[in-house]
Enzyme design. Structure first.
Site, PDB file in Angstrom:
ATOM      1  N   GLU A  70       1.104  -1.392   0.131  1.00  0.00           N
ATOM      2  CA  GLU A  70      -0.374   0.088  -0.202  1.00  0.00           C
ATOM      3  C   GLU A  70       0.647   1.243   0.236  1.00  0.00           C
ATOM      4  OE1 GLU A  70      -3.320   0.071   2.409  1.00  0.00           O
ATOM      5  OE2 GLU A  70      -3.047   2.142   3.250  1.00  0.00           O
ATOM      6  N   PHE A  71       0.660   2.185  -0.987  1.00  0.00           N
ATOM      7  CA  PHE A  71       1.149   3.720  -0.580  1.00  0.00           C
ATOM      8  C   PHE A  71       0.337   5.055  -0.541  1.00  0.00           C
ATOM      9  CE2 PHE A  71       3.987   0.472  -3.078  1.00  0.00           C
ATOM     10  CZ  PHE A  71       4.271   0.710  -2.693  1.00  0.00           C
ATOM     11  N   ASP A  85     -14.248   9.090   7.561  1.00  0.00           N
ATOM     12  CA  ASP A  85     -14.880   9.865   8.534  1.00  0.00           C
ATOM     13  C   ASP A  85     -15.326   9.341   8.383  1.00  0.00           C
ATOM     14  OD1 ASP A  85     -12.071  10.564   9.042  1.00  0.00           O
ATOM     15  OD2 ASP A  85     -12.130  12.581   7.959  1.00  0.00           O
ATOM     16  N   ASP A 104     -19.782  -5.686  14.786  1.00  0.00           N
ATOM     17  CA  ASP A 104     -18.929  -4.815  13.340  1.00  0.00           C
ATOM     18  C   ASP A 104     -20.016  -6.312  12.429  1.00  0.00           C
ATOM     19  OD1 ASP A 104     -17.600  -2.719  14.684  1.00  0.00           O
ATOM     20  OD2 ASP A 104     -15.583  -3.749  14.286  1.00  0.00           O
ATOM     21  N   LYS A 159     -22.053  -6.105   4.089  1.00  0.00           N
ATOM     22  CA  LYS A 159     -20.750  -5.506   2.824  1.00  0.00           C
ATOM     23  C   LYS A 159     -20.722  -6.501   1.715  1.00  0.00           C
ATOM     24  CE  LYS A 159     -17.510  -3.220   5.588  1.00  0.00           C
ATOM     25  NZ  LYS A 159     -16.474  -2.505   5.786  1.00  0.00           N
ATOM     26  N   TYR A 169       1.318  -1.798   4.588  1.00  0.00           N
ATOM     27  CA  TYR A 169       1.005  -0.317   5.235  1.00  0.00           C
ATOM     28  C   TYR A 169       2.384  -0.721   4.768  1.00  0.00           C
ATOM     29  CZ  TYR A 169      -3.545  -1.639   6.274  1.00  0.00           C
ATOM     30  OH  TYR A 169      -4.767  -1.718   6.593  1.00  0.00           O
TER      31      TYR A 169
HETATM   32  P1  FAD Z   1     -18.050   0.951   7.734  1.00  0.00           P
HETATM   33  O1  FAD Z   1     -18.067  -0.634   6.785  1.00  0.00           O
HETATM   34  O2  FAD Z   1     -19.087   1.993   7.267  1.00  0.00           O
HETATM   35  O3  FAD Z   1     -18.324   0.503   9.058  1.00  0.00           O
HETATM   36  C1  FAD Z   1     -17.662   1.825   9.860  1.00  0.00           C
HETATM   37  C2  FAD Z   1     -18.523   1.404  10.957  1.00  0.00           C
HETATM   38  O4  FAD Z   1     -19.775   1.637  11.399  1.00  0.00           O
HETATM   39  C3  FAD Z   1     -18.143   0.008  11.870  1.00  0.00           C
HETATM   40  O5  FAD Z   1     -18.421   0.352  13.029  1.00  0.00           O
HETATM   41  C4  FAD Z   1     -19.917  -0.546  11.159  1.00  0.00           C
HETATM   42  O6  FAD Z   1     -19.363  -1.718  12.233  1.00  0.00           O
HETATM   43  C5  FAD Z   1     -20.706   0.521  11.310  1.00  0.00           C
HETATM   44  N1  FAD Z   1     -21.481   0.359  10.127  1.00  0.00           N
HETATM   45  C6  FAD Z   1     -21.156  -0.309   9.486  1.00  0.00           C
HETATM   46  N2  FAD Z   1     -22.131  -0.377   8.561  1.00  0.00           N
HETATM   47  C7  FAD Z   1     -23.499   0.389   9.314  1.00  0.00           C
HETATM   48  C8  FAD Z   1     -24.608   0.779   9.162  1.00  0.00           C
HETATM   49  N3  FAD Z   1     -25.557  -0.278   8.171  1.00  0.00           N
HETATM   50  N4  FAD Z   1     -25.222   0.730  10.603  1.00  0.00           N
HETATM   51  C9  FAD Z   1     -24.741   1.557  11.265  1.00  0.00           C
HETATM   52  N5  FAD Z   1     -23.597   0.281  11.872  1.00  0.00           N
HETATM   53  C10 FAD Z   1     -22.632   0.789  10.411  1.00  0.00           C
HETATM   54  N6  FAD Z   1      -9.235   5.804   5.313  1.00  0.00           N
HETATM   55  C11 FAD Z   1      -9.387   6.779   4.235  1.00  0.00           C
HETATM   56  O7  FAD Z   1      -9.899   8.071   3.986  1.00  0.00           O
HETATM   57  N7  FAD Z   1      -8.204   6.832   3.282  1.00  0.00           N
HETATM   58  C12 FAD Z   1      -8.088   5.580   2.748  1.00  0.00           C
HETATM   59  O8  FAD Z   1      -7.627   5.198   2.043  1.00  0.00           O
HETATM   60  C13 FAD Z   1      -8.687   4.356   3.833  1.00  0.00           C
HETATM   61  N8  FAD Z   1      -8.196   3.088   3.543  1.00  0.00           N
HETATM   62  C14 FAD Z   1      -7.870   2.072   4.301  1.00  0.00           C
HETATM   63  C15 FAD Z   1      -7.640   0.555   4.130  1.00  0.00           C
HETATM   64  C16 FAD Z   1      -7.701  -0.610   5.106  1.00  0.00           C
HETATM   65  C17 FAD Z   1      -7.739  -1.823   4.781  1.00  0.00           C
HETATM   66  C18 FAD Z   1      -8.848  -0.135   5.599  1.00  0.00           C
HETATM   67  C19 FAD Z   1      -8.949  -1.079   7.432  1.00  0.00           C
HETATM   68  C20 FAD Z   1      -9.046   1.851   6.987  1.00  0.00           C
HETATM   69  C21 FAD Z   1      -8.887   2.846   5.342  1.00  0.00           C
HETATM   70  N9  FAD Z   1      -9.339   3.987   5.548  1.00  0.00           N
HETATM   71  C22 FAD Z   1      -9.266   4.515   4.930  1.00  0.00           C
HETATM   72  C23 FAD Z   1      -9.932   3.844   6.979  1.00  0.00           C
HETATM   73  C24 FAD Z   1     -11.653   3.913   7.565  1.00  0.00           C
HETATM   74  O9  FAD Z   1     -12.519   4.729   5.879  1.00  0.00           O
HETATM   75  C25 FAD Z   1     -12.018   4.112   8.614  1.00  0.00           C
HETATM   76  O10 FAD Z   1     -11.260   3.241   9.162  1.00  0.00           O
HETATM   77  C26 FAD Z   1     -13.477   4.411   8.475  1.00  0.00           C
HETATM   78  O11 FAD Z   1     -13.612   5.244   9.342  1.00  0.00           O
HETATM   79  C27 FAD Z   1     -13.931   3.449   8.816  1.00  0.00           C
HETATM   80  O12 FAD Z   1     -14.559   2.230   6.980  1.00  0.00           O
HETATM   81  P2  FAD Z   1     -15.230   1.754   7.142  1.00  0.00           P
HETATM   82  O13 FAD Z   1     -14.917   1.191   5.212  1.00  0.00           O
HETATM   83  O14 FAD Z   1     -14.700  -0.336   7.936  1.00  0.00           O
HETATM   84  O15 FAD Z   1     -16.600   1.057   7.228  1.00  0.00           O
END
Ligand code: FAD
Length: 596
Positions: A21-22, A113, A172, A179, A290
């Site tokens: 990852e970059f 966010d 989660d 998803k 990472y």
């Molecule tokens: P979600 O899957 O939407 O989950 C977020 C939270 O909401 C979890 O607690 C989940 O349990 C809860 N949730 C999900 N769906 C629901 C629902 N329907 N109702 C109620 N609660 C729900 N961030 C960046 O800005 N840029 C990046 O490039 C980036 N890359 C990442 C790569 C990886 C591998 C990981 C693990 C994280 C990365 N992140 C990045 C961080 C990520 O955007 C944050 O962690 C973000 O806060 C959560 O993203 P998610 O896709 O897991 O969210």
């Protein structure tokens, strides 16, 4: 270009693979210097590489440009990250259309966010995106099966300002199911060091009653350890548990010598990879690094890993019993490089050996935010409102800054970590005085004149060296106060300063090409090392972020409130000032000058 799933499908049934990852570097020279690094690292044979996406679309153009370069010029399969909250839907549409145009077939669909949630915060057409699942569904609706979609998962439970006790992967799980059902093809995890937790997580998915995870690759996220400082910091920011045996190994390194920390870190990661592969009966066979845009530690792990080495050497995979081989010596690995690929041995290799991030060399690809995900308040909207309330006057803001320094507030929007560092504690009284006067400090360091490199507060780098620092302070100040201060600063030969505001006004008593080393070290058998420098390019890059944080904070409030107005005024009229005092022998010099 093939999709990740097609590429995994083309491997032998238990054949291990890895990905890198970059993040898009913060500065133009960082981008230029990332390119040769990408060229070298793609020769290590990753199955694909990921390019991150700044929250709110802040790196949209750069992320796409780098992804395009990787696909079109380096011929490597790219997975583009895409977030969906707090940005216009148009940005998502453009990103997907461009990804398709550049033949990118893989998207890691993320939330980004925490959504701000109320009408005045988010453009109405973006409100359909609250969670990552909404983005997965949208991509499937718009593009059918063109994209191979990955989603994020958290083996230790998702942490969004929650305490470690509140983190629970079970909570989660329903959303990960959702998803995956919506069309995710693979799952990539948050970084972790606790293999037990990952193995339990894998088991939980494997045994899930719905069977939804059958055949869905689960790819663990691994953080190569580059320096002791950055390891602790990143683990803390990611809420990753560090198992006792890992911590003990790193703490056993005499004087936290960074060279040795890196070597121990390589072995820790090699063992983790072995453990994961063996204990999941080879079901987990892909490993995501990472890299933080660094190459040395990742290269060494590949060299030493009996599981990943064959692929890095480009040999045809032959399944064999997994055994931890005698570690090859770091020196021979460095000399040989991996599969004939010489790792970077130029001056830029220093970037991999010492702390990077905000104070590093802006020419380093690793310069910038630690995860490259862009500006954030380091707190969810709820937590931010609870912590900082609704300040209505500038003295309310001064109070918040003072409370942070006295420990009454754990974090501020500009402070990544909770609480003051040990070295900042030494100048706490000076900083409190400045903040009470309305100079809101966001960064600082005391001067030190020759302290042993294993000093518990100031030490860094190899054993038996001496380290030095110039005093530095950075603060926001009202325009009027800045101009009266500027008269004092301009003619003072003992200090160097930069100052700028959000409208683009910029002042300094240096020329654009001047560079100030603010931390340097002298160690046996090597040139003087200067891991921390400040120069116009880095100041300007940071200044943009520092002002954007005011905007980010402002967005928490309704436009009809006094707080919203106050934040807007500060953003529009304050200056950010950065001052370095060159008299590092007299530790009080900077503070006396400012208290005058
Ligand atoms: P979600 O899957 O939407 O989950 C977020 C939270 O909401 C979890 O607690 C989940 O349990 C809860 N949730 C999900 N769906 C629901 C629902 N329907 N109702 C109620 N609660 C729900 N961030 C960046 O800005 N840029 C990046 O490039 C980036 N890359 C990442 C790569 C990886 C591998 C990981 C693990 C994280 C990365 N992140 C990045 C961080 C990520 O955007 C944050 O962690 C973000 O806060 C959560 O993203 P998610 O896709 O897991 O969210």
């Amino acid at each position: 270009m093939a999709t990740i799933i097609e590429k995994i499908g083309s491997l032998a049934s238990e054949e291990p693979f890895f990905s890198f990852e970059f993040f898009p570097p913060k500065t133009d020279s960082g981008v230029q210097n990332l390119i040769p690094r990408l060229r070298r690292m793609t020769k290590l044979n990753p199955l694909f590489i990921n390019i991150t996406w700044g929250a709110g679309g802040s790196t949209a153009t750069k992320s796409l440009e780098i992804a395009k370069l990787c696909t079109e010029e380096l011929g490597i399969t790219v997975c583009l990250h895409l977030t969906c909250t707090n940005m216009e839907k148009r940005v998502i549409d453009e990103a997907l259309a461009n990804a398709k145009k550049y033949s990118i077939r893989n998207i890691l669909a993320l939330r980004g966010d925490s959504p701000r949630g109320e009408e005045y915060w988010t453009p109405p057409e973006s409100q359909e995106f609250k969670y990552a699942v909404d983005l997965v569904k949208y991509i499937r609706e718009q593009y059918g099966d063109y994209f191979c979609i990955g989603v994020a998962a958290y083996p230790e439970g998702y942490a969004d300002g929650s305490s470690p006790e509140e983190q629970d992967p079970l909570l989660d799980l329903p959303y990960l199911v959702e998803k995956t059902k919506a069309g995710a093809n693979f799952i990539m995890t948050q970084l972790f060091f606790d293999v037990d937790k990952f193995v339990a997580f894998e088991k939980m998915l494997n045994e899930h009653e719905s069977g939804v995870f059958n055949g869905i690759p689960l790819i663990p996220g691994l953080l190569p350890i580059s320096t002791y400082q950055s390891f602790i910091r990143t683990a803390k920011l990611s809420h990753a548990n560090i198992p006792e045996d890992v911590m003990d190994k790193l703490n056993a390194v005499p004087n936290a010598d960074d060279e040795q920390v890196k070597q121990v870190g390589v072995q820790v990661l090699v063992n983790m990879i072995n453990d994961i592969y063996t204990r999941t009966s080879h079901r987990v066979r892909g490993f995501h690094f990472y890299t933080l845009n660094l190459e040395r530690s990742t290269g060494l792990i590949l060299e030493k890993s009996p599981i990943l080495r064959p692929r890095a050497h480009g040999s045809t995979y032959v399944p064999q019993p997994v055994a931890v081989k005698e570690p090859v010596s770091i020196e021979s690995a460095l000399a040989a490089g991996v599969s004939g690929v010489k790792l970077d041995d130029s001056i830029s290799a220093h970037w991999d050996d010492f702390p990077n991030g905000r104070w590093g060399d802006p020419r380093s690809p690793a310069y910038g935010e630690i995860d490259g995900y862009g500006v954030t308040l380091h707190a969810t909207p709820d937590k931010a409102l609870k912590l900082w309330g609704s300040p209505e006057t500038s003295s309310d803001i001064s109070d918040l800054f003072v409370k942070y320094l006295t420990g009454e507030l754990p974090v501020l929007p500009w402070a990544e970590e909770e609480g003051l560092s040990a070295e900042t504690k030494l100048i706490e009284d000076d900083l409190i005085k400045l903040n009470k006067l309305g100079l809101w400090t966001v960064a600082s360091q005391p001067a030190i004149n020759s302290v042993k490199s294993d000093d518990p507060v100031f030490g860094w780098g190899p054993h038996n060296g001496y380290v030095f620092q110039k005093a530095l302070v950075e603060f926001f100040v009202p325009e009027q106060k800045f101009f009266s201060l500027k008269d004092k600063l301009q003619g003072n030969e003992s200090i160097s300063y930069y100052a700028g505001n959000a409208s683009g006004d910029f002042f300094s008593n240096m020329s654009a090409s001047d560079v100030n080393a603010i931390t340097w070290g002298v160690f046996p058998n090597r040139e003087v090392v200067q891991p921390t420098i400040i120069e116009e390019q880095s100041f300007r890059a940071w200044m943009d972020d520092a002002f954007e944080i005011w905007k980010e904070w402002q967005r928490l409030y309704s436009p009809s409130t006094k707080t919203y107005e106050l934040m807007g005024n500060i953003h529009d009229s304050y200056f950010l000032v950065s001052i370095v005092h060159h008299d590092y022998v007299n530790g009080k010099a900077l503070w006396e000058l400012l208290h005058e």
